[in-house]
Design a protein around this motif. Structure first.
Motif, PDB file in Angstrom:
ATOM      1  N   SER A  81      52.359  71.353  60.103  1.00  0.00           N
ATOM      2  CA  SER A  81      53.193  72.537  59.886  1.00  0.00           C
ATOM      3  C   SER A  81      52.342  73.749  59.515  1.00  0.00           C
ATOM      4  O   SER A  81      52.762  74.885  59.711  1.00  0.00           O
ATOM      5  CB  SER A  81      54.235  72.272  58.795  1.00  0.00           C
ATOM      6  N   VAL A  82      51.146  73.505  59.007  1.00  0.00           N
ATOM      7  CA  VAL A  82      50.235  74.582  58.616  1.00  0.00           C
ATOM      8  C   VAL A  82      49.213  74.869  59.717  1.00  0.00           C
ATOM      9  O   VAL A  82      48.925  76.020  60.031  1.00  0.00           O
ATOM     10  CB  VAL A  82      49.498  74.210  57.310  1.00  0.00           C
ATOM     11  N   LEU A  83      48.671  73.823  60.289  1.00  0.00           N
ATOM     12  CA  LEU A  83      47.662  73.959  61.342  1.00  0.00           C
ATOM     13  C   LEU A  83      48.330  73.669  62.680  1.00  0.00           C
ATOM     14  O   LEU A  83      48.522  72.517  63.053  1.00  0.00           O
ATOM     15  CB  LEU A  83      46.499  72.998  61.100  1.00  0.00           C
ATOM     16  N   LYS A  84      48.710  74.716  63.370  1.00  0.00           N
ATOM     17  CA  LYS A  84      49.451  74.579  64.632  1.00  0.00           C
ATOM     18  C   LYS A  84      48.486  74.412  65.792  1.00  0.00           C
ATOM     19  O   LYS A  84      47.565  75.204  65.971  1.00  0.00           O
ATOM     20  CB  LYS A  84      50.311  75.814  64.880  1.00  0.00           C
ATOM     21  N   SER A  85      48.714  73.382  66.581  1.00  0.00           N
ATOM     22  CA  SER A  85      47.956  73.196  67.826  1.00  0.00           C
ATOM     23  C   SER A  85      48.607  74.073  68.887  1.00  0.00           C
ATOM     24  O   SER A  85      49.778  73.908  69.197  1.00  0.00           O
ATOM     25  CB  SER A  85      48.004  71.729  68.271  1.00  0.00           C
ATOM     26  N   HIS A  86      47.844  75.009  69.425  1.00  0.00           N
ATOM     27  CA  HIS A  86      48.367  75.868  70.487  1.00  0.00           C
ATOM     28  C   HIS A  86      48.530  75.094  71.790  1.00  0.00           C
ATOM     29  O   HIS A  86      49.425  75.380  72.576  1.00  0.00           O
ATOM     30  CB  HIS A  86      47.447  77.070  70.709  1.00  0.00           C
ATOM     31  N   LEU A  87      47.634  74.147  71.994  1.00  0.00           N
ATOM     32  CA  LEU A  87      47.680  73.299  73.180  1.00  0.00           C
ATOM     33  C   LEU A  87      47.219  71.910  72.776  1.00  0.00           C
ATOM     34  O   LEU A  87      46.207  71.753  72.094  1.00  0.00           O
ATOM     35  CB  LEU A  87      46.764  73.853  74.286  1.00  0.00           C
ATOM     36  N   THR A  88      47.969  70.909  73.187  1.00  0.00           N
ATOM     37  CA  THR A  88      47.576  69.519  72.959  1.00  0.00           C
ATOM     38  C   THR A  88      47.314  68.898  74.321  1.00  0.00           C
ATOM     39  O   THR A  88      48.167  68.949  75.203  1.00  0.00           O
ATOM     40  CB  THR A  88      48.685  68.748  72.218  1.00  0.00           C
ATOM     41  N   VAL A  89      46.117  68.335  74.484  1.00  0.00           N
ATOM     42  CA  VAL A  89      45.725  67.665  75.725  1.00  0.00           C
ATOM     43  C   VAL A  89      45.380  66.231  75.360  1.00  0.00           C
ATOM     44  O   VAL A  89      44.355  65.974  74.727  1.00  0.00           O
ATOM     45  CB  VAL A  89      44.517  68.360  76.392  1.00  0.00           C
ATOM     46  N   ILE A  90      46.254  65.307  75.729  1.00  0.00           N
ATOM     47  CA  ILE A  90      46.054  63.901  75.371  1.00  0.00           C
ATOM     48  C   ILE A  90      45.334  63.192  76.509  1.00  0.00           C
ATOM     49  O   ILE A  90      45.819  63.152  77.635  1.00  0.00           O
ATOM     50  CB  ILE A  90      47.392  63.207  75.057  1.00  0.00           C
ATOM     51  N   ASP A  91      44.171  62.645  76.183  1.00  0.00           N
ATOM     52  CA  ASP A  91      43.389  61.873  77.143  1.00  0.00           C
ATOM     53  C   ASP A  91      43.948  60.450  77.171  1.00  0.00           C
ATOM     54  O   ASP A  91      43.734  59.664  76.253  1.00  0.00           O
ATOM     55  CB  ASP A  91      41.920  61.870  76.735  1.00  0.00           C
ATOM     56  N   ALA A  92      44.700  60.167  78.227  1.00  0.00           N
ATOM     57  CA  ALA A  92      45.250  58.823  78.413  1.00  0.00           C
ATOM     58  C   ALA A  92      44.714  58.241  79.714  1.00  0.00           C
ATOM     59  O   ALA A  92      45.394  57.484  80.396  1.00  0.00           O
ATOM     60  CB  ALA A  92      46.771  58.869  78.410  1.00  0.00           C
ATOM     61  N   THR A  93      43.470  58.609  80.037  1.00  0.00           N
ATOM     62  CA  THR A  93      42.868  58.032  81.238  1.00  0.00           C
ATOM     63  C   THR A  93      42.680  56.531  81.054  1.00  0.00           C
ATOM     64  O   THR A  93      42.898  55.756  81.976  1.00  0.00           O
ATOM     65  CB  THR A  93      41.538  58.716  81.591  1.00  0.00           C
ATOM     66  N   ARG A  94      42.272  56.162  79.834  1.00  0.00           N
ATOM     67  CA  ARG A  94      42.211  54.763  79.409  1.00  0.00           C
ATOM     68  C   ARG A  94      42.780  54.737  78.004  1.00  0.00           C
ATOM     69  O   ARG A  94      42.353  55.512  77.161  1.00  0.00           O
ATOM     70  CB  ARG A  94      40.768  54.256  79.378  1.00  0.00           C
ATOM     71  N   ILE A  95      43.746  53.862  77.754  1.00  0.00           N
ATOM     72  CA  ILE A  95      44.340  53.799  76.424  1.00  0.00           C
ATOM     73  C   ILE A  95      43.991  52.476  75.754  1.00  0.00           C
ATOM     74  O   ILE A  95      43.876  51.446  76.407  1.00  0.00           O
ATOM     75  CB  ILE A  95      45.866  54.013  76.465  1.00  0.00           C
ATOM     76  N   LEU A  96      43.807  52.540  74.459  1.00  0.00           N
ATOM     77  CA  LEU A  96      43.567  51.346  73.654  1.00  0.00           C
ATOM     78  C   LEU A  96      44.930  50.838  73.203  1.00  0.00           C
ATOM     79  O   LEU A  96      45.633  51.515  72.447  1.00  0.00           O
ATOM     80  CB  LEU A  96      42.682  51.683  72.454  1.00  0.00           C
ATOM     81  N   THR A  97      45.341  49.679  73.682  1.00  0.00           N
ATOM     82  CA  THR A  97      46.695  49.189  73.462  1.00  0.00           C
ATOM     83  C   THR A  97      46.861  48.319  72.217  1.00  0.00           C
ATOM     84  O   THR A  97      47.982  48.067  71.789  1.00  0.00           O
ATOM     85  CB  THR A  97      47.178  48.382  74.679  1.00  0.00           C
ATOM     86  N   ASP A  98      45.757  47.861  71.637  1.00  0.00           N
ATOM     87  CA  ASP A  98      45.837  46.982  70.470  1.00  0.00           C
ATOM     88  C   ASP A  98      44.521  47.030  69.706  1.00  0.00           C
ATOM     89  O   ASP A  98      43.502  47.461  70.237  1.00  0.00           O
ATOM     90  CB  ASP A  98      46.136  45.549  70.917  1.00  0.00           C
ATOM     91  N   HIS A  99      44.557  46.585  68.453  1.00  0.00           N
ATOM     92  CA  HIS A  99      43.384  46.473  67.592  1.00  0.00           C
ATOM     93  C   HIS A  99      42.696  47.807  67.325  1.00  0.00           C
ATOM     94  O   HIS A  99      41.491  47.864  67.137  1.00  0.00           O
ATOM     95  CB  HIS A  99      42.371  45.440  68.148  1.00  0.00           C
ATOM     96  N   GLY A 100      43.467  48.881  67.310  1.00  0.00           N
ATOM     97  CA  GLY A 100      42.899  50.199  67.052  1.00  0.00           C
ATOM     98  C   GLY A 100      42.904  50.535  65.570  1.00  0.00           C
ATOM     99  O   GLY A 100      43.566  49.882  64.787  1.00  0.00           O
ATOM    100  N   PRO A 101      42.127  51.511  65.196  1.00  0.00           N
ATOM    101  CA  PRO A 101      41.527  52.469  66.107  1.00  0.00           C
ATOM    102  C   PRO A 101      40.160  52.073  66.669  1.00  0.00           C
ATOM    103  O   PRO A 101      39.709  52.672  67.636  1.00  0.00           O
ATOM    104  CB  PRO A 101      41.409  53.729  65.248  1.00  0.00           C
ATOM    105  N   GLN A 102      39.494  51.092  66.109  1.00  0.00           N
ATOM    106  CA  GLN A 102      38.153  50.753  66.599  1.00  0.00           C
ATOM    107  C   GLN A 102      38.171  49.947  67.890  1.00  0.00           C
ATOM    108  O   GLN A 102      37.256  50.038  68.681  1.00  0.00           O
ATOM    109  CB  GLN A 102      37.347  49.981  65.543  1.00  0.00           C
ATOM    110  N   GLY A 103      39.156  49.110  68.073  1.00  0.00           N
ATOM    111  CA  GLY A 103      39.232  48.295  69.290  1.00  0.00           C
ATOM    112  C   GLY A 103      38.703  46.901  69.071  1.00  0.00           C
ATOM    113  O   GLY A 103      37.845  46.674  68.224  1.00  0.00           O
ATOM    114  N   GLY A 104      39.237  45.987  69.838  1.00  0.00           N
ATOM    115  CA  GLY A 104      38.834  44.602  69.705  1.00  0.00           C
ATOM    116  C   GLY A 104      38.021  44.124  70.883  1.00  0.00           C
ATOM    117  O   GLY A 104      36.909  43.656  70.739  1.00  0.00           O
TER     118      GLY A 104
END
Length: 163
Positions: A81-104
């Motif tokens: 609410s204080v730090l507004k993102s003017h643009l959000t670009v989500i990189d979903a070229t490869r997604i980590l589906t489990d064991h995040g955030p580090q990954g398994g």
């Protein structure tokens, strides 16, 4: 273009009219930027379920970030609410589906070849949630941000353009 490393003395305590955070240390350059572009990599997260745009803003938080985990969804809505993102670009070229955030293992990675861009951070997160087989209402920070008026999570009310 200029590349800078985060310097501890550049954090500034900012008052927040939030649900759980009265104030927090945020990185001054993010606050004073003419345009703030938020570029998260979509991934599973053990506590928040997913890391998307709203959660990614933790990267410009100083202080004891671990202390917000008790009320993570409301605290992240407070920060956004204080730090507004003017643009959000989500990189979903490869997604980590489990064991995040580090990954398994490589088995936890799914190739989606998708990039999501929006000026509405909540809408971007809501749409990205569907890539994980979830609904926007399954992610507490998305719900908290929507309730706070930070964006739209009802995908029927969002114009989605595919390329």
């Amino acid at each position: 273009m200029e590349l800078k490393f985060i310097e501890n003395e550049r954090f500034r305590r900012v008052p927040i009219k939030g649900a759980v955070l009265p104030a927090w240390e945020l990185y001054d350059e993010a606050l004073s930027a003419d345009v703030f572009i938020n570029v998260p990599v979509a991934k599973h997260h053990g506590l928040s379920r997913l890391t998307l745009g709203l959660k990614n803003v933790m990267g410009v938080m100083g202080g004891n970030r671990g202390s917000i985990h008790r009320h993570l969804d409301d605290a992240l809505a407070d920060i956004n609410s204080v730090l507004k993102s003017h643009l959000t670009v989500i990189d979903a070229t490869r997604i980590l589906t489990d064991h995040g955030p580090q990954g398994g293992s490589p088995a936890d990675v799914k190739v989606m070849d998708t990039v999501i861009a929006s000026t509405d951070i909540v809408a971007a997160d809501a749409y990205a949630t569907t890539l994980f087989g979830l609904k926007p209402e399954d992610i507490p920070v998305t719900v908290a941000a929507h309730k706070r008026g930070l964006g739209e999570m009802n995908l029927k009310r969002v114009r989605i353009v595919t390329a």
